[in-house]
Write an enzyme that holds these catalytic residues in place. Sequence first.
Site, short mmCIF file in Angstrom:
data_model
loop_
_atom_site.label_atom_id
_atom_site.label_comp_id
_atom_site.label_asym_id
_atom_site.label_seq_id
_atom_site.Cartn_x
_atom_site.Cartn_y
_atom_site.Cartn_z
N ILE A 137 1.13 -1.44 -0.03
CA ILE A 137 0.07 0.04 -0.30
C ILE A 137 1.19 1.56 0.13
CG2 ILE A 137 -1.56 1.32 1.40
CD1 ILE A 137 -2.80 -1.36 2.67
N PRO A 138 0.79 1.51 -0.89
CA PRO A 138 1.96 2.83 -1.58
C PRO A 138 1.99 4.10 -0.44
CG PRO A 138 0.30 2.75 -2.72
CD PRO A 138 0.08 1.82 -2.68
N CYS A 139 2.28 3.92 0.23
CA CYS A 139 1.51 5.56 1.34
C CYS A 139 3.16 5.94 1.34
CB CYS A 139 1.42 4.93 3.19
SG CYS A 139 2.75 4.29 3.10
N HIS A 140 3.91 5.83 0.57
CA HIS A 140 4.75 6.80 0.38
C HIS A 140 4.94 8.03 -1.29
CE1 HIS A 140 5.41 3.19 -2.15
NE2 HIS A 140 5.99 4.54 -3.19
#
Length: 178
Positions: free
Chosen positions: A143-146
Amino acid sequence: MVIQTIATPAGWVAAAWSDRGLFALSWPQDDGQAAQAGLQEKLRRWGGGNGGFSLVAEGNGQPFAPVLEKALADYFRGEPVSFDIPVDLSWCTPFQKEILIAIRRIPYGEVRSYREVAAMAGHPRAARAAGTAAGANRTPVVIPCHRVIRKNGELGGFGGGLPLKKFLLALENGKSPR
DNA sequence: TACAGAGCAGTAT
DNA sequence: ATACTGCTCTGTA
């Protein structure tokens, strides 16, 4: 709960699987031991108690373990990857789930502001809350929270440390390794 | 440009 | 009950 350790070009990553999918992921570490220990520490904190884990070197019983392994290897080599695996979001509140799902829809190599993510999830005013929800993410990279940054272009915060956020964004921009 | 104040959802005191 | 977050918008000067 099953723990898997994975070697990637960026280091060792530990993954925790529940019967509903990927439950948690560690950041890359220098060695597999450290990654696994760190992840278990978090699990203990989240699980309240010692939660019965069975340690497994190669994720037996978890059909998506090999998929994750390959995806992570490709990802840290700088290839555009979509992590097509089930993620266990049963631990989060409805709001957090909506936000994390919205974040998951951000395409590789692109970024969105906290507010855009909040809007995607149907809460246009909840930019700040979206930030805290992003911080609660247990499966970084998958989950690409970056890929969520401030609207003014600043990076905003990051659980894994801002240098890491920068690194991941650079990696996705093709300005890194290869 | 700078600084309150408000809205937001969770977590920690 | 309060305070503090991975935020952003609307005043006000």
